[in-house]
Each structure stands twice: as C-alpha cells, then as structure tokens.
Write an enzyme that holds these catalytic residues in place. Structure first.
Site, short mmCIF file in Angstrom:
data_model
loop_
_atom_site.label_atom_id
_atom_site.label_comp_id
_atom_site.label_asym_id
_atom_site.label_seq_id
_atom_site.Cartn_x
_atom_site.Cartn_y
_atom_site.Cartn_z
N HIS A 40 35.71 34.46 37.34
CA HIS A 40 35.50 35.75 36.68
C HIS A 40 34.96 35.46 35.28
O HIS A 40 35.60 34.79 34.47
CB HIS A 40 36.80 36.54 36.59
CG HIS A 40 36.62 37.90 35.99
ND1 HIS A 40 36.26 39.01 36.75
CD2 HIS A 40 36.70 38.34 34.70
CE1 HIS A 40 36.17 40.06 35.96
NE2 HIS A 40 36.42 39.69 34.72
N CYS A 41 33.76 35.99 35.00
CA CYS A 41 33.10 35.71 33.73
C CYS A 41 33.26 36.89 32.79
O CYS A 41 32.76 37.99 33.08
CB CYS A 41 31.61 35.43 33.97
SG CYS A 41 30.70 35.04 32.46
#
Length: 378
Positions: free
Chosen positions: A154-155
C-alpha cells in the site's frame, strides 16, 4: 459505532495529504521550469523550444501514469472464491480450527489454488475480514480494508494499494518521475551554477561573464534543482528495487515472506524466467510497454508456477500426508489453470522431442555395425 465511522472518514481524508503534496510540488515545478526558467531566464529561442518539447513529453507521461496508479481500483477476488451460504454458516459456527479447515478444503476443491499457509503449508488461506478464500498471491490490505489480487504494497504517495490491476502503472510512474527529475536537474544545472555564483557576488558588475539578471527567478531555479535532485535520488533506489522484483516475478510481500506451496516455501515459485517474468507485468506486445495502458497477462486469480514444469503424476500424488486429515485429505488437487496447461504442454512436447532424438541417435560403432550387416545381407 458512530465514532468509529467518523474516525474512518477522517483517516480516508487525511490519506490524501501525501497525494496533494506531490500534486502541489509538480504544479510548482511546472511553473518554475516553464515560466521562470524557459520564458524569463533562457535567452536562446532554440534552447527554449527544445527544453519545452522534452519537458512536456516527460511531464505528460509522468502525470498520465501517476493518475492511473491513483485512480485504478485494486482488483478483488471473484465470487467463486466466496464461501457458499451453507458452508459459510457452518464455518462461522465451528470453533475448532481443524473443522474450519475441513470446510475450507471442501469449498476449495474446484479452485485453482497452489499456495497454502500455516506450518507445513497444510491450511487454506482464508480472509475472515472479507470472508473469501484467498487466491494465490492475494493478501488483505488493512488500509484499503479489502483483499487485493497480487498485492505488492500500500503506497501512501498514491493513496492506493499497488497490486495486479495497477502494478504496471506504478512501475511506469516511477520510471517517468525519475526521467522527469533527471531532465529538470540536468537542464537547470548550468543556470543553477550561474545563479549560485550571482548570489555569492555583491553585485552583477563583479561577474561580467554572468548574463543573468538578479530577479526572483533565481530562487525558483535554485530550489527547483535541489528538489529535483532530492527526488531523483530517492526514486532511483525504489525504481531499481522494483525492477529487480519484476525480473524475479516477486511482489514486495513475497520478497520478505516466501509463498508456501504444497511442497514447502519457495521464493522463486512464480518465477518463469526473465523474459516471461517481464511479460507477465508488461504484456507480450512491446510497443505498449512504455504506455500506461493495461497489458498485463492473466486475470490476477491464477498464475503459472514453476511446478508445472515437473511431472504431472508426481504433482497429483504430492504429499497428501502434509494436508489435513479426515475429509481434507480426500479433497482432490486443484485443477491446473489454462495458462499453466499451456506451459505444461510446451514442456511435455519438448521432452518428447528430446526423447525421440535420443532414441534415434547411435554411436559411430553402432552405425558401422549396422552398415556391415546390411552389406552382408545384400
């Protein structure tokens, strides 16, 4: 209940702060480069035109890939991976993990699953939050609160989960952002030096070779070089790491925790060779590799593995002793997916050709004996 809902809304709102920050920096860099540098600082018209053309090329590709990475929704498991209503009720009523696994094994009979979890890889991967059987390489993202196919990470800089649906766009986003920063740093360097020299002089007259005027553009140019160089260094390391992952056909999660198959954990379980690994992310048509359009192979639910290159019968009889006892041991092996069948058939054809050639080859002594026997018969 209400405070939890409000807290969740606040978290989702605050999660857009990194994206807004990046958007603000990009907008300022556009103004600083186009207006302050190209229009007000650079004197040569030819140099202005060349800089503007290449700058807008990198800028458009960077914004395009960044947009796709942010707004492409992560792919989720299909309905076939959800438990039937009856099985779901039985699973929720059961308290013993062994009985729950038996229910999962029965439900997963017709699913193309090759990865397991738990000690010895005997447990079906199941998400209690989403209430689905996890496909291979699928993981639950706590930030997105969903199971994501081929989840990488998850960025926060894109406020999205990077997975099967947008991994190519994420790689291109890193590539074009790196080129964008490199181009800015390289073209601004000479004016950065001139402005830096101008700032260290008490007046312009002490530096007769410097043709730049002492205007507010120098501050934009100075900060533009520092920001571009800083982002260039940080993006380069991240981009290099993900290129290595693509070549190995691994996700960030699999790089830290190897996937577990029926025969045990194998960090290279999904690696098919460098070219095929690249094609899984970017597709078969090379003309679309550099464009942020969807060309990745597969559906994100099934993936070819190295196991298909082995003997089929050996895989079919692989260690049911490691699998749960009772009804779980009676569950047949998961079917081979279509992509794996293609790889398997090609491997078997190659093996048959090699065996045929081996059977038809003779040593020089054997060939001479055959010739003599033929002559004697004639």
């Amino acid at each position: 209940m209400a405070p939890t809902h409000v807290l969740r809304c606040c978290q989702r709102t605050l999660a857009w702060i990194p994206v807004i920050f990046i958007a603000a920096v990009v907008c300022w860099s556009y103004y600083a480069y186009v207006v302050e540098l190209c229009l007000y600082t650079i004197i040569s018209i030819g140099e202005k035109i060349v800089y503007m053309i290449f700058f807008h090329l990198f800028f458009i590709m960077f914004v395009w890939s960044y947009w796709k990475t942010i707004f492409i929704q992560p792919a989720n498991p299909s309905k076939e991976f959800c438990l039937p209503k009856v099985e779901k009720e039985l699973y929720e009523k059961e308290e013993r993990p062994e009985n729950q696994q038996e229910i999962l094994w029965r439900a997963a009979t017709s699913l193309p699953l090759y990865t397991r979890t738990g000690a010895g890889g005997v447990s079906i991967r199941y998400c209690d939050r989403c209430q689905v059987i996890k496909p291979d390489r699928c993981h639950h993202c706590s930030a997105c609160d969903m199971c994501v196919l081929k989840m990488d990470h998850h960025c926060p800089w894109v406020n999205n989960c990077v997975g099967f649906s947008n991994y190519k766009f994420f790689i291109l986003f890193l590539a074009y952002s790196l080129l964008y920063c490199l181009f800015i740093a390289a073209t601004v360097l000479q004016y950065f030096i001139k402005f830096w020299t101008l700032c260290r002089r008490k007046s312009v007259e002490h530096c007769p070779k410097n043709e730049l005027k002492d205007t507010h553009a120098k501050f934009h140019v100075l900060f533009l070089f520092f920001v571009a160089a800083m982002f260039c260094i940080s993006i380069l390391s991240l981009f290099s790491y993900h290129l290595w992952l693509v070549g190995k056909n691994r996700s960030t999660i699999e790089a830290f925790r190897a996937p577990v198959f029926r025969a045990g954990s194998d960090k290279n379980g999904f690696s098919l060779g460098f070219r095929k690994n690249i094609a899984q992310v970017f597709g078969d048509q090379k003309k679309f590799w550099l464009l942020p359009v969807c060309t990745s192979q597969g559906d994100g639910l099934t993936f070819p593995t190295r196991l298909v290159s082995g003997d089929v019968e050996q895989q079919a009889t692989v260690t049911l002793q490691q699998e749960p006892s009772n009804s779980a041991a009676e569950v047949p092996e998961s079917p081979v997916s279509e992509s794996q069948n293609c790889l398997l058939s090609s491997e078997q054809n190659a093996n048959h050709v090699a065996e045929h050639q081996e059977n038809n080859t003779h040593t020089p002594a054997e060939s001479e004996t055959i010739i003599i026997s033929i002559e004697s018969e004639s």
